[in-house]
Design a protein around this motif. Sequence first.
Motif, PDB file in Angstrom:
ATOM      1  N   VAL A 174       0.847  -1.189   0.000  1.00  0.00           N
ATOM      2  CA  VAL A 174       0.000   0.000   0.000  1.00  0.00           C
ATOM      3  C   VAL A 174       0.885   1.242   0.000  1.00  0.00           C
ATOM      4  N   GLY A 175       0.766   2.051  -1.044  1.00  0.00           N
ATOM      5  CA  GLY A 175       1.563   3.268  -1.144  1.00  0.00           C
ATOM      6  C   GLY A 175       0.777   4.492  -0.723  1.00  0.00           C
ATOM      7  N   LEU A 176       1.437   5.376  -0.006  1.00  0.00           N
ATOM      8  CA  LEU A 176       0.800   6.615   0.456  1.00  0.00           C
ATOM      9  C   LEU A 176       1.131   7.719  -0.543  1.00  0.00           C
ATOM     10  N   ALA A 177       0.099   8.239  -1.226  1.00  0.00           N
ATOM     11  CA  ALA A 177       0.327   9.231  -2.279  1.00  0.00           C
ATOM     12  C   ALA A 177      -0.860  10.183  -2.368  1.00  0.00           C
ATOM     13  N   GLY A 178      -0.555  11.448  -2.600  1.00  0.00           N
ATOM     14  CA  GLY A 178      -1.622  12.442  -2.702  1.00  0.00           C
ATOM     15  C   GLY A 178      -2.579  12.164  -3.841  1.00  0.00           C
ATOM     16  N   GLU A 179      -2.091  11.504  -4.901  1.00  0.00           N
ATOM     17  CA  GLU A 179      -2.939  11.210  -6.059  1.00  0.00           C
ATOM     18  C   GLU A 179      -3.663   9.869  -5.915  1.00  0.00           C
ATOM     19  N   GLY A 180      -3.575   9.264  -4.750  1.00  0.00           N
ATOM     20  CA  GLY A 180      -4.236   7.977  -4.530  1.00  0.00           C
ATOM     21  C   GLY A 180      -5.736   8.063  -4.725  1.00  0.00           C
ATOM     22  N   ASP A 181      -6.355   6.945  -5.105  1.00  0.00           N
ATOM     23  CA  ASP A 181      -7.797   6.907  -5.367  1.00  0.00           C
ATOM     24  C   ASP A 181      -8.608   6.516  -4.130  1.00  0.00           C
ATOM     25  N   THR A 182      -7.945   5.946  -3.144  1.00  0.00           N
ATOM     26  CA  THR A 182      -8.657   5.391  -1.988  1.00  0.00           C
ATOM     27  C   THR A 182      -8.272   6.148  -0.716  1.00  0.00           C
ATOM     28  N   LEU A 183      -9.271   6.559   0.065  1.00  0.00           N
ATOM     29  CA  LEU A 183      -8.986   7.178   1.354  1.00  0.00           C
ATOM     30  C   LEU A 183      -8.382   6.139   2.289  1.00  0.00           C
ATOM     31  N   TYR A 184      -7.464   6.566   3.140  1.00  0.00           N
ATOM     32  CA  TYR A 184      -6.740   5.621   3.986  1.00  0.00           C
ATOM     33  C   TYR A 184      -7.665   4.854   4.918  1.00  0.00           C
ATOM     34  N   THR A 185      -8.772   5.457   5.331  1.00  0.00           N
ATOM     35  CA  THR A 185      -9.707   4.764   6.223  1.00  0.00           C
ATOM     36  C   THR A 185     -10.555   3.738   5.479  1.00  0.00           C
ATOM     37  N   GLN A 186     -10.611   3.836   4.157  1.00  0.00           N
ATOM     38  CA  GLN A 186     -11.420   2.912   3.371  1.00  0.00           C
ATOM     39  C   GLN A 186     -10.602   1.749   2.795  1.00  0.00           C
ATOM     40  N   ALA A 187      -9.289   1.829   2.929  1.00  0.00           N
ATOM     41  CA  ALA A 187      -8.428   0.757   2.445  1.00  0.00           C
ATOM     42  C   ALA A 187      -8.372  -0.363   3.475  1.00  0.00           C
ATOM     43  N   ASN A 188      -8.190  -1.577   3.006  1.00  0.00           N
ATOM     44  CA  ASN A 188      -8.038  -2.723   3.902  1.00  0.00           C
ATOM     45  C   ASN A 188      -6.570  -2.810   4.318  1.00  0.00           C
ATOM     46  N   LEU A 189      -6.294  -2.463   5.574  1.00  0.00           N
ATOM     47  CA  LEU A 189      -4.922  -2.455   6.073  1.00  0.00           C
ATOM     48  C   LEU A 189      -4.680  -3.594   7.063  1.00  0.00           C
ATOM     49  N   THR A 190      -5.499  -4.632   6.973  1.00  0.00           N
ATOM     50  CA  THR A 190      -5.309  -5.814   7.814  1.00  0.00           C
ATOM     51  C   THR A 190      -4.504  -6.850   7.035  1.00  0.00           C
ATOM     52  N   GLY A 191      -4.187  -7.967   7.671  1.00  0.00           N
ATOM     53  CA  GLY A 191      -3.454  -9.026   6.993  1.00  0.00           C
ATOM     54  C   GLY A 191      -2.000  -8.658   6.741  1.00  0.00           C
ATOM     55  N   ALA A 192      -1.351  -9.422   5.875  1.00  0.00           N
ATOM     56  CA  ALA A 192       0.062  -9.191   5.548  1.00  0.00           C
ATOM     57  C   ALA A 192       0.166  -7.889   4.766  1.00  0.00           C
ATOM     58  N   LEU A 193       0.900  -6.915   5.316  1.00  0.00           N
ATOM     59  CA  LEU A 193       0.847  -5.556   4.793  1.00  0.00           C
ATOM     60  C   LEU A 193       2.210  -4.880   4.814  1.00  0.00           C
ATOM     61  N   ALA A 194       2.489  -4.108   3.753  1.00  0.00           N
ATOM     62  CA  ALA A 194       3.655  -3.224   3.729  1.00  0.00           C
ATOM     63  C   ALA A 194       3.170  -1.847   3.308  1.00  0.00           C
ATOM     64  N   VAL A 195       3.415  -0.848   4.155  1.00  0.00           N
ATOM     65  CA  VAL A 195       3.047   0.534   3.860  1.00  0.00           C
ATOM     66  C   VAL A 195       4.281   1.238   3.302  1.00  0.00           C
ATOM     67  N   VAL A 196       4.118   1.926   2.177  1.00  0.00           N
ATOM     68  CA  VAL A 196       5.230   2.630   1.532  1.00  0.00           C
ATOM     69  C   VAL A 196       5.028   4.130   1.670  1.00  0.00           C
ATOM     70  N   VAL A 197       6.036   4.813   2.232  1.00  0.00           N
ATOM     71  CA  VAL A 197       6.019   6.274   2.350  1.00  0.00           C
ATOM     72  C   VAL A 197       7.146   6.825   1.489  1.00  0.00           C
ATOM     73  N   GLY A 198       6.827   7.828   0.687  1.00  0.00           N
ATOM     74  CA  GLY A 198       7.795   8.358  -0.261  1.00  0.00           C
ATOM     75  C   GLY A 198       8.605   9.533   0.258  1.00  0.00           C
ATOM     76  N   ASN A 199       9.462  10.018  -0.605  1.00  0.00           N
ATOM     77  CA  ASN A 199      10.349  11.139  -0.331  1.00  0.00           C
ATOM     78  C   ASN A 199       9.559  12.405   0.036  1.00  0.00           C
ATOM     79  N   GLU A 200      10.170  13.255   0.888  1.00  0.00           N
ATOM     80  CA  GLU A 200       9.499  14.445   1.394  1.00  0.00           C
ATOM     81  C   GLU A 200       9.019  15.383   0.292  1.00  0.00           C
ATOM     82  N   GLY A 201       9.793  15.508  -0.787  1.00  0.00           N
ATOM     83  CA  GLY A 201       9.427  16.446  -1.835  1.00  0.00           C
ATOM     84  C   GLY A 201       8.732  15.814  -3.022  1.00  0.00           C
TER      85      GLY A 201
END
Length: 249
Positions: A174-201
């Motif tokens: 699961v990638g965190l991006a401003g252009e994402g289509d899904t709100l973070y509360t509506q995504a399924n974040l259970t189970g085997a999961l890797a969250v990706v956070v990108g560069n500051e700029g």
Amino acid sequence: MSEYIWGRNPIMETLQSVRKVKRILLAEGSKREGGTLNTIIQEAQKRQIPVETVPRARLDQMSKGAVHQGCVAVVAEREYASTDDILARAAERNEPPFLLLLDSIQDVNNLGSLLRTAEAAGVHGVIIPEHRAAEVNATVVKTSAGATEHIMIARETNLTRTIDYLKQQNIWIVGLAGEGDTLYTQANLTGALAVVVGNEGKGMGRLVREHCDVLIKLPMHGYINSLNAAVAGSITLYEALRQRSLASR
């Protein structure tokens, strides 16, 4: 080789970890302050770690002018984990893997904050790039309040290849991006999961973004169109923790 850690809380956390502490250096006159410093001295004595008193100027030099609170620890060089080590820890705990991947985070304060949140949220391990990203140095240790000494951190040369490997282990990316289509509360974040956070700029790199299974976003209702990487990542990790806690009941 040796590294330095400064600040009373980070040193106390390091003393409680598996990392070898070679000696503790105290600024002249600091012993009279008591409090956490006395606890550090007692813990060092219990572990038979030498405690030395040195001129404060020496600690200033070792910490390169950073706030060291009159205390510096000389420690063994950091040993990074591997991605497989992190997955093994999840298996040992009989829990679905919960990972944090950081794509070229360059600010040491952001890195420290994310590592602190990851440890607090129960993340099994954090994966960072080996190149073009902040290293886990003494400033990161202090910013994380010593969380770096309790969480597994792996360094990989190719984050995209690592993501592909995690997918082979049936881990949802699961990638965190401003252009994402899904709100973070509506995504399924259970189970085997890797969250990706990108560069500051720039956010996530193109290849990393394309290899994510889903891109999620945080709602922005003010004039500012984005959050600090550490803040956004921390919010997402705690939403994952909330969902995972409910799913395990």
